[in-house]
Design a protein around this motif. Structure first.
Motif, mmCIF file in Angstrom:
data_model
loop_
_atom_site.group_PDB
_atom_site.id
_atom_site.type_symbol
_atom_site.label_atom_id
_atom_site.label_comp_id
_atom_site.label_asym_id
_atom_site.label_seq_id
_atom_site.Cartn_x
_atom_site.Cartn_y
_atom_site.Cartn_z
ATOM 1 N N THR A 188 0.840 -1.206 0.000
ATOM 2 C CA THR A 188 0.000 0.000 0.000
ATOM 3 C C THR A 188 0.875 1.256 0.000
ATOM 4 O OG1 THR A 188 -1.607 -1.257 1.267
ATOM 5 C CG2 THR A 188 -1.902 1.101 1.260
ATOM 6 N N SER A 189 1.900 1.249 0.855
ATOM 7 C CA SER A 189 2.789 2.427 0.909
ATOM 8 C C SER A 189 3.515 2.626 -0.424
ATOM 9 C CB SER A 189 3.850 2.274 1.999
ATOM 10 O OG SER A 189 3.242 2.000 3.221
ATOM 11 N N VAL A 190 3.910 1.519 -1.053
ATOM 12 C CA VAL A 190 4.609 1.628 -2.344
ATOM 13 C C VAL A 190 3.665 2.229 -3.391
ATOM 14 C CG1 VAL A 190 5.494 0.219 -4.269
ATOM 15 C CG2 VAL A 190 6.304 -0.204 -1.935
ATOM 16 N N LEU A 191 2.408 1.763 -3.413
ATOM 17 C CA LEU A 191 1.465 2.269 -4.425
ATOM 18 C C LEU A 191 1.114 3.743 -4.153
ATOM 19 C CD1 LEU A 191 -0.732 -0.914 -4.914
ATOM 20 C CD2 LEU A 191 0.827 0.122 -6.586
ATOM 21 N N GLU A 192 1.104 4.127 -2.881
ATOM 22 C CA GLU A 192 0.893 5.555 -2.578
ATOM 23 C C GLU A 192 2.082 6.376 -3.074
ATOM 24 O OE1 GLU A 192 -1.919 4.968 1.376
ATOM 25 O OE2 GLU A 192 0.082 5.845 1.615
ATOM 26 N N ALA A 193 3.272 5.826 -2.866
ATOM 27 C CA ALA A 193 4.477 6.537 -3.327
ATOM 28 C C ALA A 193 4.472 6.652 -4.854
ATOM 29 C CB ALA A 193 5.732 5.806 -2.846
ATOM 30 N N ALA A 248 -5.142 6.617 -5.161
ATOM 31 C CA ALA A 248 -5.787 6.223 -6.431
ATOM 32 C C ALA A 248 -5.406 4.787 -6.833
ATOM 33 C CB ALA A 248 -5.396 7.199 -7.536
ATOM 34 N N LEU A 249 -4.178 4.379 -6.544
ATOM 35 C CA LEU A 249 -3.736 3.014 -6.889
ATOM 36 C C LEU A 249 -3.897 2.071 -5.695
ATOM 37 C CD1 LEU A 249 -0.481 4.032 -8.789
ATOM 38 C CD2 LEU A 249 -2.456 2.911 -9.827
ATOM 39 N N SER A 250 -3.507 2.545 -4.513
ATOM 40 C CA SER A 250 -3.494 1.640 -3.353
ATOM 41 C C SER A 250 -4.904 1.173 -2.988
ATOM 42 C CB SER A 250 -2.813 2.295 -2.150
ATOM 43 O OG SER A 250 -3.518 3.450 -1.769
ATOM 44 N N ARG A 251 -5.908 2.005 -3.272
ATOM 45 C CA ARG A 251 -7.271 1.586 -2.883
ATOM 46 C C ARG A 251 -7.744 0.400 -3.728
ATOM 47 N NH1 ARG A 251 -10.162 7.177 -4.725
ATOM 48 N NH2 ARG A 251 -10.076 6.843 -6.965
ATOM 49 N N MET A 252 -7.119 0.185 -4.884
ATOM 50 C CA MET A 252 -7.479 -0.996 -5.679
ATOM 51 C C MET A 252 -7.129 -2.275 -4.909
ATOM 52 S SD MET A 252 -6.277 0.012 -9.505
ATOM 53 C CE MET A 252 -6.640 1.631 -10.168
ATOM 54 N N VAL A 253 -6.108 -2.156 -4.052
ATOM 55 C CA VAL A 253 -5.649 -3.320 -3.292
ATOM 56 C C VAL A 253 -6.351 -3.410 -1.936
ATOM 57 C CG1 VAL A 253 -3.595 -4.359 -2.256
ATOM 58 C CG2 VAL A 253 -3.431 -3.268 -4.479
ATOM 59 N N THR A 254 -6.705 -2.241 -1.369
ATOM 60 C CA THR A 254 -7.383 -2.271 -0.059
ATOM 61 C C THR A 254 -8.892 -2.503 -0.214
ATOM 62 O OG1 THR A 254 -7.433 0.138 -0.115
ATOM 63 C CG2 THR A 254 -5.674 -0.864 1.175
ATOM 64 N N PHE A 299 1.219 -10.971 -3.842
ATOM 65 C CA PHE A 299 0.805 -10.382 -5.117
ATOM 66 C C PHE A 299 -0.403 -9.482 -4.874
ATOM 67 C CE2 PHE A 299 2.648 -14.563 -5.907
ATOM 68 C CZ PHE A 299 3.653 -14.260 -6.813
ATOM 69 N N ALA A 300 -0.229 -8.188 -5.065
ATOM 70 C CA ALA A 300 -1.299 -7.225 -4.818
ATOM 71 C C ALA A 300 -2.116 -7.056 -6.094
ATOM 72 C CB ALA A 300 -0.704 -5.894 -4.377
ATOM 73 N N GLY A 301 -3.260 -7.728 -6.126
ATOM 74 C CA GLY A 301 -4.140 -7.641 -7.296
ATOM 75 C C GLY A 301 -5.422 -6.907 -6.941
ATOM 76 N N PRO A 302 -6.073 -6.313 -7.935
ATOM 77 C CA PRO A 302 -7.311 -5.560 -7.679
ATOM 78 C C PRO A 302 -8.536 -6.467 -7.670
ATOM 79 C CG PRO A 302 -6.632 -5.298 -9.968
ATOM 80 C CD PRO A 302 -5.632 -6.228 -9.337
ATOM 81 N N ALA A 303 -9.710 -5.859 -7.516
ATOM 82 C CA ALA A 303 -10.958 -6.634 -7.545
ATOM 83 C C ALA A 303 -11.207 -7.133 -8.977
ATOM 84 C CB ALA A 303 -12.110 -5.754 -7.097
ATOM 85 N N PRO A 304 -11.849 -8.283 -9.130
ATOM 86 C CA PRO A 304 -12.097 -8.805 -10.484
ATOM 87 C C PRO A 304 -12.786 -7.786 -11.401
ATOM 88 C CG PRO A 304 -12.642 -10.460 -8.852
ATOM 89 C CD PRO A 304 -12.284 -9.220 -8.081
ATOM 90 N N ALA A 305 -13.677 -6.946 -10.838
ATOM 91 C CA ALA A 305 -14.415 -5.993 -11.680
ATOM 92 C C ALA A 305 -13.624 -4.717 -11.965
ATOM 93 C CB ALA A 305 -15.736 -5.635 -10.995
ATOM 94 N N GLN A 306 -12.441 -4.576 -11.355
ATOM 95 C CA GLN A 306 -11.658 -3.341 -11.535
ATOM 96 C C GLN A 306 -11.241 -3.174 -13.004
ATOM 97 O OE1 GLN A 306 -10.504 -0.817 -9.232
ATOM 98 N NE2 GLN A 306 -9.921 0.116 -11.193
#
Ligand SMILES: C=C1C[C@]23C[C@@]1(O)CC[C@H]2[C@@]12CC[C@H](O)[C@@](C)(C(=O)O1)[C@H]2[C@@H]3C(=O)O
Ligand SMILES: O=C(O)CCC(=O)C(=O)O
Ligand SMILES: [Fe+2]
Length: 331
Positions: free
Chosen positions: A150-155, A167-173, A280-287
């Motif tokens: 999450t911190s990496v995607l925020e960076a 914008a990116l990290s919330r895809m993982v959270t 592996f940080a993947g997003p939701a299937p519908a993303q």
């Protein structure tokens, strides 16, 4: 010609790779960039490393070594358990215990592994994890590395000037996100002791990771290699105290190719076993996976046709490990 005193097992021969031809060395590789995410300037350093290599390591990450050591010990105990007990958690399809087979399309490697879905926190009892102590260790470790991802995607968002910062990290959270965790064990490969140094055995064949980012840690055994953008392969010196970050295909698309996923592979070691753990940080299937609007310059078009993570994952699981999985999605 190489003459072996004792014939190696057939499965070792099929993974044997002869010396690579072509220009060797990698004098222009300055080494793996190391980033302390708490430093001012970290966001720009992360973006720079992701653009140049699709790879860097996070140091001073604040994850307690106890969390790491506990999973190390539990993983060692699991892989040392009787084969029949390990087999009870497999075969990996795609989740569970796997031995030499990677995926379901014929790929093989000199390893055994446990592949788990970790999108439900904590991992439920009815998972492929055979013991409650291993499950607890996985839950604690994954909680910590999810924070690193999450911190990496925020960076990345900050460094690229994308708002909001999440914008990116919330895809993982996102509660529906698709997160996978893998513990790999590459046994020592004695066959290599009987061959010239230039021979190697494939531990995990070359590939890119399909997700946004992967967070990898390993014991002190060498073996991981990555392909620079000019195609040359370089070894990654092991660092058991750091987390290595690998840019995946989805982040490549979200940045319209500005950050590139990196091909990587593992070669077996003749004497020392290697253990790695990778989230592996993947997003939701519908993303929807498409370039973020802020990253498209005036009149710039997306390099990829639109797809969702669910569609990409389905296509990925039909592909061979070494395939370029983004090619069919390029416009
Ligand atoms: C051969 C395969 C293994 C893999 C699914 C695939 O068909 C192609 C992508 C592979 C990969 C690479 C990164 C991760 O290790 C992984 C879990 C993933 O998401 O994509 C593996 C898949 C796997 O081992 O099942
Ligand atoms: O074991 C490693 O160091 C890398 C493993 C890997 O690339 C993977 O599991 O996708
Ligand atoms: Fe990988």
């Amino acid at each position: 010609m190489v003459v072996l005193a004792k014939p190696p097992a057939l499965e070792q021969i099929s993974l044997l790779r002869s010396p690579e031809l072509g220009p060797g060395g990698a004098s222009s590789f300055p080494g793996v960039p190391a980033v302390d995410l708490s430093n001012p300037g970290a966001a720009l350093a992360v973006v720079d490393a992701c653009e140049r290599f699709g790879f860097f390591k996070v140091v001073n990450h604040g994850v307690p070594m106890g969390v790491v050591d506990r999973l190390d010990a539990e993983a060692a105990r699991f892989f040392a358990s009787p084969q029949a007990e390990k087999d009870a958690s497999g075969p990996a399809n795609p989740l569970g215990y796997g031995n030499k087979r990677i995926g379901s399309n014929g790929d093989m490697g000199w390893l055994e592994y446990l592949l788990l879905a970790v999108d439900q926190a904590p991992v439920p009892k009815a998972s492929h994890v055979p013991s409650s102590s291993l499950r607890d260790a996985v839950n604690q470790y994954v909680g910590a590395v999810r924070g690193v991802a999450t911190s990496v995607l925020e960076a990345v968002a900050e460094g690229l000037g994308v708002a909001p910062r999440d914008a990116l990290s919330r895809m993982v959270t996102d509660a529906a996100s698709d997160q996978v965790f893998r513990v790999n064990h590459y046994p020592a490969c004695p066959l290599l002791q009987r061959l010239p140094d230039s021979y190697s055995v494939t531990g995990f064949g070359e590939h890119t990771d399909p997700q946004l980012v992967s967070v990898l840690r390993s014991n002190g055994t060498a073996g991981l290699q990555l392909a620079l953008h000019d195609g040359r392969w370089v070894p990654v010196p092991p660092d058991r105290d750091a987390f290595f970050v690998i840019v995946g295909d989805s982040l490549q698309v979200l940045t319209n190719g500005r950050l590139k996923s990196v091909r990587h592979r593992v070669v077996a070691n003749s004497l020392k076993p290697r253990v790695s753990m990778i989230y592996f940080a993947g997003p939701a299937p519908a993303q929807r996976i498409a370039p973020l609007p802020e990253l498209l310059g005036h009149g710039e078009q997306s390099l990829y046709r639109e797809f969702t993570w669910g569609e990409y994952k389905k296509a990925a699981y039909r592909s061979r490990l070494g395939d370029n999985r983004l090619d069919p999605f390029r416009i």
